[in-house]
Scaffold this motif. Structure first.
Motif, PDB file in Angstrom:
ATOM      1  N   LEU A  69       0.859  -1.177   0.000  1.00  0.00           N
ATOM      2  CA  LEU A  69       0.000   0.000   0.000  1.00  0.00           C
ATOM      3  C   LEU A  69       0.898   1.231   0.000  1.00  0.00           C
ATOM      4  O   LEU A  69       1.811   1.328   0.820  1.00  0.00           O
ATOM      5  CB  LEU A  69      -0.895  -0.006   1.247  1.00  0.00           C
ATOM      6  N   SER A  70       0.633   2.147  -0.915  1.00  0.00           N
ATOM      7  CA  SER A  70       1.402   3.390  -0.997  1.00  0.00           C
ATOM      8  C   SER A  70       0.450   4.575  -1.053  1.00  0.00           C
ATOM      9  O   SER A  70      -0.565   4.536  -1.748  1.00  0.00           O
ATOM     10  CB  SER A  70       2.267   3.419  -2.255  1.00  0.00           C
ATOM     11  N   PHE A  71       0.808   5.623  -0.310  1.00  0.00           N
ATOM     12  CA  PHE A  71       0.078   6.880  -0.363  1.00  0.00           C
ATOM     13  C   PHE A  71       0.969   7.893  -1.064  1.00  0.00           C
ATOM     14  O   PHE A  71       2.169   7.970  -0.808  1.00  0.00           O
ATOM     15  CB  PHE A  71      -0.271   7.371   1.051  1.00  0.00           C
ATOM     16  N   HIS A  72       0.357   8.660  -1.945  1.00  0.00           N
ATOM     17  CA  HIS A  72       1.091   9.642  -2.729  1.00  0.00           C
ATOM     18  C   HIS A  72       0.874  11.039  -2.156  1.00  0.00           C
ATOM     19  O   HIS A  72      -0.131  11.304  -1.499  1.00  0.00           O
ATOM     20  CB  HIS A  72       0.650   9.576  -4.189  1.00  0.00           C
ATOM     21  N   LYS A  73       1.804  11.911  -2.423  1.00  0.00           N
ATOM     22  CA  LYS A  73       1.756  13.272  -1.904  1.00  0.00           C
ATOM     23  C   LYS A  73       0.473  13.972  -2.347  1.00  0.00           C
ATOM     24  O   LYS A  73       0.189  14.048  -3.546  1.00  0.00           O
ATOM     25  CB  LYS A  73       2.978  14.048  -2.410  1.00  0.00           C
ATOM     26  N   PRO A  74      -0.312  14.483  -1.392  1.00  0.00           N
ATOM     27  CA  PRO A  74      -1.525  15.215  -1.776  1.00  0.00           C
ATOM     28  C   PRO A  74      -1.183  16.465  -2.582  1.00  0.00           C
ATOM     29  O   PRO A  74      -0.113  17.055  -2.413  1.00  0.00           O
ATOM     30  CB  PRO A  74      -2.146  15.604  -0.420  1.00  0.00           C
ATOM     31  N   GLY A  75      -2.105  16.841  -3.441  1.00  0.00           N
ATOM     32  CA  GLY A  75      -1.925  18.050  -4.240  1.00  0.00           C
ATOM     33  C   GLY A  75      -3.245  18.751  -4.480  1.00  0.00           C
ATOM     34  O   GLY A  75      -4.315  18.146  -4.347  1.00  0.00           O
ATOM     35  N   PRO A  76      -3.214  20.034  -4.807  1.00  0.00           N
ATOM     36  CA  PRO A  76      -4.449  20.772  -5.095  1.00  0.00           C
ATOM     37  C   PRO A  76      -5.220  20.098  -6.226  1.00  0.00           C
ATOM     38  O   PRO A  76      -4.634  19.535  -7.148  1.00  0.00           O
ATOM     39  CB  PRO A  76      -3.958  22.150  -5.522  1.00  0.00           C
ATOM     40  N   TYR A  77      -6.526  20.169  -6.125  1.00  0.00           N
ATOM     41  CA  TYR A  77      -7.411  19.531  -7.101  1.00  0.00           C
ATOM     42  C   TYR A  77      -8.454  20.556  -7.549  1.00  0.00           C
ATOM     43  O   TYR A  77      -9.625  20.479  -7.180  1.00  0.00           O
ATOM     44  CB  TYR A  77      -8.054  18.308  -6.448  1.00  0.00           C
TER      45      TYR A  77
END
Length: 115
Positions: free
Chosen positions: A25-33
């Motif tokens: 399981l990997s979480f990616h860096k959040p970014g503006p949407y």
């Protein structure tokens, strides 16, 4: 859905044990949407956080959660990942084989509040 190279850098990951192999399981860096149709304030858009799950049978599941800020997007991604780790997600209540982390059934993806 976006390709692995454009969902953001991995900021956290974990490997789980399953009777047929390892689940990552990997979480990616959040970014503006930004979404001009939904944003009340275009200068303060919601945030999106992708997560990726690789199962031992070759299935890869990638999804994302959206929050009001990066912390909420990440927390919602944790909740979404927990659901995806437990259920197939094909519209039925079909459960996936159980996982363990550090030899325990608790996958360590939620924090219990202490008072």
């Amino acid at each position: 859905m976006k390709t692995p190279s454009d969902v953001g850098d991995i900021v956290a990951s974990r490997i789980f044990d399953r009777e047929d192999g390892k689940v990552s399981l990997s979480f990616h860096k959040p970014g503006p949407y930004p979404d001009p149709e939904l944003d009340a304030d275009p200068d303060d858009p919601p945030w999106r956080c992708f997560y990726t799950i690789a199962f031992p049978d070759g299935e890869t599941k990638r999804s994302y959660s959206v929050g009001i800020d990066s912390i909420q997007a990440l927390l919602l991604a944790f909740a979404g990942a927990m659901q995806a780790l437990q259920y197939v997600g094909d519209g039925t209540p079909t459960r996936r084989p159980p996982l363990q982390w550090l030899g325990e059934d608790d996958l360590g993806l939620s924090i219990r509040h202490f008072e």
